[in-house]
Design an enzyme around this catalytic site. Sequence first.
Site, PDB file in Angstrom:
ATOM      1  N   GLY A  71       0.838  -1.188   0.000  1.00 19.54           N
ATOM      2  CA  GLY A  71       0.000   0.000   0.000  1.00 19.54           C
ATOM      3  C   GLY A  71       0.873   1.239   0.000  1.00 19.54           C
ATOM      4  N   GLY A 120       0.498  -4.716   0.996  1.00 20.39           N
ATOM      5  CA  GLY A 120      -0.784  -4.653   0.314  1.00 20.39           C
ATOM      6  C   GLY A 120      -0.838  -5.477  -0.959  1.00 20.39           C
ATOM      7  N   GLU A 143       6.427  -4.756   7.548  1.00 15.29           N
ATOM      8  CA  GLU A 143       5.776  -3.664   8.294  1.00 15.29           C
ATOM      9  C   GLU A 143       6.432  -3.317   9.634  1.00 15.29           C
ATOM     10  OE1 GLU A 143       2.789  -5.216   5.384  1.00 15.29           O
ATOM     11  OE2 GLU A 143       4.208  -6.133   6.781  1.00 15.29           O
ATOM     12  N   ASP A 151      -0.766  -6.369   8.115  1.00 15.52           N
ATOM     13  CA  ASP A 151      -2.225  -6.192   8.116  1.00 15.52           C
ATOM     14  C   ASP A 151      -2.815  -6.891   6.891  1.00 15.52           C
ATOM     15  OD1 ASP A 151      -1.066  -4.416   6.358  1.00 15.52           O
ATOM     16  OD2 ASP A 151      -2.314  -2.711   6.880  1.00 15.52           O
TER      17      ASP A 151
END
Length: 381
Positions: A71, A120, A143, A151
């Site tokens: 992301g 992502g 991350e 996530d």
Amino acid sequence: MASPATADSDQVLVETNGSTRTLILNRPKQLNALSSAMVTGLMKCFTSYEEDNGVKLLIVKGKGRAFCAGGDVAEVAQSINNDSWKYGADFFRTEFLLNYIIATYSKPQVSLLTGIVMGGGAGVSIHGRFRVATENTVFAMPETALGLFPDIGASYFLSRLPGFYGEYVGLTGARLDGAEMLACGLATHFVHLNRMSLLEESLKKVDASDPFAICGIIDQFSQQPSLKESSALNRLEIINKCFSKRTVEEIISALEQEAPSVADEWVTVAIKSLRKASPTSLKISLASIREGRLQTVGECLRREYRMVCHVMRGDFSRDFFEGCRAILVDKDRNPKWMPPSLGQVHDGVVEKYFSKVDDPQWKDLNLPSRPNHGRRIVPKL
């Protein structure tokens, strides 16, 4: 010929071939990092094609040398600084909803994982039915080095990898190659790069939604690659021994005890990565993966949405903003984490990340009712 997925963005292109739709992530200069426009475009494609009887198969791939590097967290962090945390919450709400739609999709999706697949990028591929890795694939969930946590439903699929390999991958940000992805179950197939275009052409001629038929076609092009001798998967018993410990501190201690008797580089790299990562991120990541073992993909995404909203708000730590500064903005790669040590991140604070956000305008992630509960991860060790 490819056309934009939505009128307002050419960041997702769509190719039509009979009943097959090929979605092309089209931000090659940014390694196809997911922008808000891309997430929205993908959502429109997936929702409309599921209802369209004329569409039977989706192929997802990236333009250039990456599938998707994650992301666009720099965009999110900048927007939060300029506007408010609610921009970040909206971005992740839409992204997590897209992850859920993909994880429970009724039609087969084939993701062609050439190049970089991170963060992502894993969310729009690993949840799909077929994930085709190759010799230049590089997978990672980096991350914790950024002050975030794995996530996009990662607590669902990482917790289902063999033994405690998911904890190793999620906490250290270890980079996996295509053979390792296949062996642990993150990929369903491995196809050599020089045959990937032939596979794609064969898939475009398919006029079926039967997963067995799709699988049969991919099988014709796939191979069973050997793991490199240096692969950490060859030392799964050591990974299980260390990463099964209850706390991050105990995991690091166990690795340090193993290091003198194990000549493998991955142990040294893992210890170094854990020492450099955000202490808060490490603790909430471990707790998240452990929770994920017993949850559906929807439950994982709901919990992760609570967690990411607390991160965006800086409720208990502002490590995400410091990580973005050090890694993405100033690029000094020397973040100053607060608190700076694992011992200062108490269990009570970790538990708060799983709680509802104390804001009257905030809402839990509301997921639609769907017949499926997420993909099975099938290791091929």
